[in-house]
Design an enzyme around this catalytic site. Sequence first.
Site, PDB file in Angstrom:
ATOM      1  N   LYS A  26      49.709  36.864  45.377  1.00 49.92           N
ATOM      2  CA  LYS A  26      48.929  36.546  46.590  1.00 49.92           C
ATOM      3  C   LYS A  26      47.624  35.863  46.218  1.00 49.92           C
ATOM      4  CE  LYS A  26      45.643  39.770  45.828  1.00 49.92           C
ATOM      5  NZ  LYS A  26      44.243  39.535  45.614  1.00 49.92           N
ATOM      6  N   PRO A 113      50.194  35.952  36.493  1.00 49.64           N
ATOM      7  CA  PRO A 113      49.293  36.265  35.379  1.00 49.64           C
ATOM      8  C   PRO A 113      48.774  37.703  35.432  1.00 49.64           C
ATOM      9  CG  PRO A 113      48.271  34.704  36.928  1.00 49.64           C
ATOM     10  CD  PRO A 113      49.703  34.869  37.343  1.00 49.64           C
ATOM     11  N   ALA A 115      46.095  40.654  35.076  1.00 49.91           N
ATOM     12  CA  ALA A 115      44.653  40.805  35.347  1.00 49.91           C
ATOM     13  C   ALA A 115      44.054  39.486  35.839  1.00 49.91           C
ATOM     14  CB  ALA A 115      43.899  41.304  34.107  1.00 49.91           C
ATOM     15  N   GLY A 117      43.798  38.579  39.250  1.00 52.13           N
ATOM     16  CA  GLY A 117      43.323  38.587  40.636  1.00 52.13           C
ATOM     17  C   GLY A 117      44.400  38.139  41.607  1.00 52.13           C
ATOM     18  N   GLY A 120      49.427  40.928  40.473  1.00 46.58           N
ATOM     19  CA  GLY A 120      50.692  40.967  39.725  1.00 46.58           C
ATOM     20  C   GLY A 120      51.193  42.389  39.499  1.00 46.58           C
ATOM     21  N   ALA A 123      52.363  43.764  42.710  1.00 43.74           N
ATOM     22  CA  ALA A 123      53.644  43.152  43.085  1.00 43.74           C
ATOM     23  C   ALA A 123      54.792  43.880  42.372  1.00 43.74           C
ATOM     24  CB  ALA A 123      53.649  41.665  42.720  1.00 43.74           C
ATOM     25  N   ASP A 155      46.592  46.685  46.882  1.00 43.03           N
ATOM     26  CA  ASP A 155      47.313  45.439  47.156  1.00 43.03           C
ATOM     27  C   ASP A 155      48.831  45.629  47.244  1.00 43.03           C
ATOM     28  OD1 ASP A 155      45.006  43.894  47.200  1.00 43.03           O
ATOM     29  OD2 ASP A 155      45.100  43.470  45.048  1.00 43.03           O
TER      30      ASP A 155
HETATM   31  O1  C5P Z   1      43.481  50.188  44.678  1.00 40.82           O
HETATM   32  P1  C5P Z   1      43.428  49.661  43.282  1.00 40.82           P
HETATM   33  O2  C5P Z   1      43.806  50.703  42.264  1.00 40.82           O
HETATM   34  O3  C5P Z   1      44.163  48.386  43.099  1.00 40.82           O
HETATM   35  O4  C5P Z   1      41.889  49.308  43.012  1.00 40.82           O
HETATM   36  C1  C5P Z   1      41.404  49.062  41.718  1.00 40.82           C
HETATM   37  C2  C5P Z   1      39.904  49.243  41.718  1.00 40.82           C
HETATM   38  O5  C5P Z   1      39.298  48.205  42.483  1.00 40.82           O
HETATM   39  C3  C5P Z   1      39.415  50.529  42.342  1.00 40.82           C
HETATM   40  O6  C5P Z   1      39.379  51.571  41.402  1.00 40.82           O
HETATM   41  C4  C5P Z   1      38.027  50.153  42.806  1.00 40.82           C
HETATM   42  O7  C5P Z   1      37.131  50.177  41.716  1.00 40.82           O
HETATM   43  C5  C5P Z   1      38.183  48.701  43.204  1.00 40.82           C
HETATM   44  N1  C5P Z   1      38.421  48.529  44.648  1.00 40.82           N
HETATM   45  C6  C5P Z   1      37.374  48.732  45.535  1.00 40.82           C
HETATM   46  N2  C5P Z   1      37.575  48.549  46.881  1.00 40.82           N
HETATM   47  C7  C5P Z   1      38.772  48.163  47.358  1.00 40.82           C
HETATM   48  C8  C5P Z   1      39.857  47.937  46.471  1.00 40.82           C
HETATM   49  C9  C5P Z   1      39.643  48.136  45.118  1.00 40.82           C
HETATM   50  O8  C5P Z   1      36.252  49.059  45.110  1.00 40.82           O
HETATM   51  N3  C5P Z   1      38.940  47.997  48.669  1.00 40.82           N
END
Ligand code: C5P
Length: 317
Positions: A26, A113, A115, A117, A120, A123, A155
């Site tokens: 995405k 890729p 890490a 953004g 991945g 997904a 995500d």
């Molecule tokens: O939800 P996920 O594990 O993918 O998020 C990774 C990190 O990104 C979280 O631990 C947090 O530090 C940050 N994050 C955030 N606010 C969000 C989504 C992610 O601060 N809405």
Amino acid sequence: MTSKRQVDAGRPPSDPPGVRVRVPAKVNLALCVGRLGADGYHPLDTVFQAVSLFDEVVAHPSDAPGVTLTMRGEGSEALPCDESNLAVRAAELLRRRFGIESGVDVLVRKQIPIAGGMAGGSADAAAALLACSMLWDLDVQPDELHELAAELGSDVPFALVGQVARGSGRGTTLVPMLTRGTYHWVLALADRGLSTPAVFRRFDDLVDAGELTPTAEVPPGLLNALARGDAAGVGANLVNDLERPAITLRPELGEVLEAGRGLGALGAVLSGSGPTCAFLAAGEEAAMDLAAALASRPGVRAVRRVRAPVPGARSVG
Ligand code: C5P
């Protein structure tokens, strides 16, 4: 739990066929970030668009107990295959929830890729949820799958639905959006990944220091342009509150984004928490020219041309 990297060559032809799922990456057309909440997350107002860069996840029944993961493709040698991998956690979550005792071999073929953004890892988790639920013939409703996905990461639910959706909360509350048009993107991939939590922490620092005022909400101009299928309008309204923090961590990203703008992209934006940079092109020809010009820029490891939107995780037989 076991893990291995080398395998699936040599699976006997007599083996039952696995369930194969394709899942997209995405970009966020808008990523508007609020102040850090008590839960450790930032409230978001975001527009996700799924792009035609896919990972593939295959789930096979296994005689070995638990979940066995094999990773192939783009950057996979850098990834753990143990329970810290989101695809393993997805399969384990489903096993626990439904009391599944049989083992599963999960194979992930990566093109998205690592890490980068582009969600991945998320997904792969979404695809593993879908592939395993089909393999085990589970009676799992879309709402329940969404809830399991949200437990795994912010995500992951979007990777299940794909197309275009507005996300709020942590990013897991989704409203599908009906949009017009096909969008042609050029993605500039970086040499090294960026840590999402580190980019959010830098965002907090900049906001606390009064150096960054986050965008309150998704720009109405973006929503209008998407409704009309107006690519130039979409390009002009791309926004990402994590762009500045990511650039302060990795200044060359600012140069790559500027270069793309100078080369005639309709718009340029950091993808998610980066470091992938996404450039919207006026059409297929323009995307080819832009990709060729960006490929030789310092800080660009590779370019990919993709189109959007595309569906979310789907079984492909
Ligand atoms: O939800 P996920 O594990 O993918 O998020 C990774 C990190 O990104 C979280 O631990 C947090 O530090 C940050 N994050 C955030 N606010 C969000 C989504 C992610 O601060 N809405």
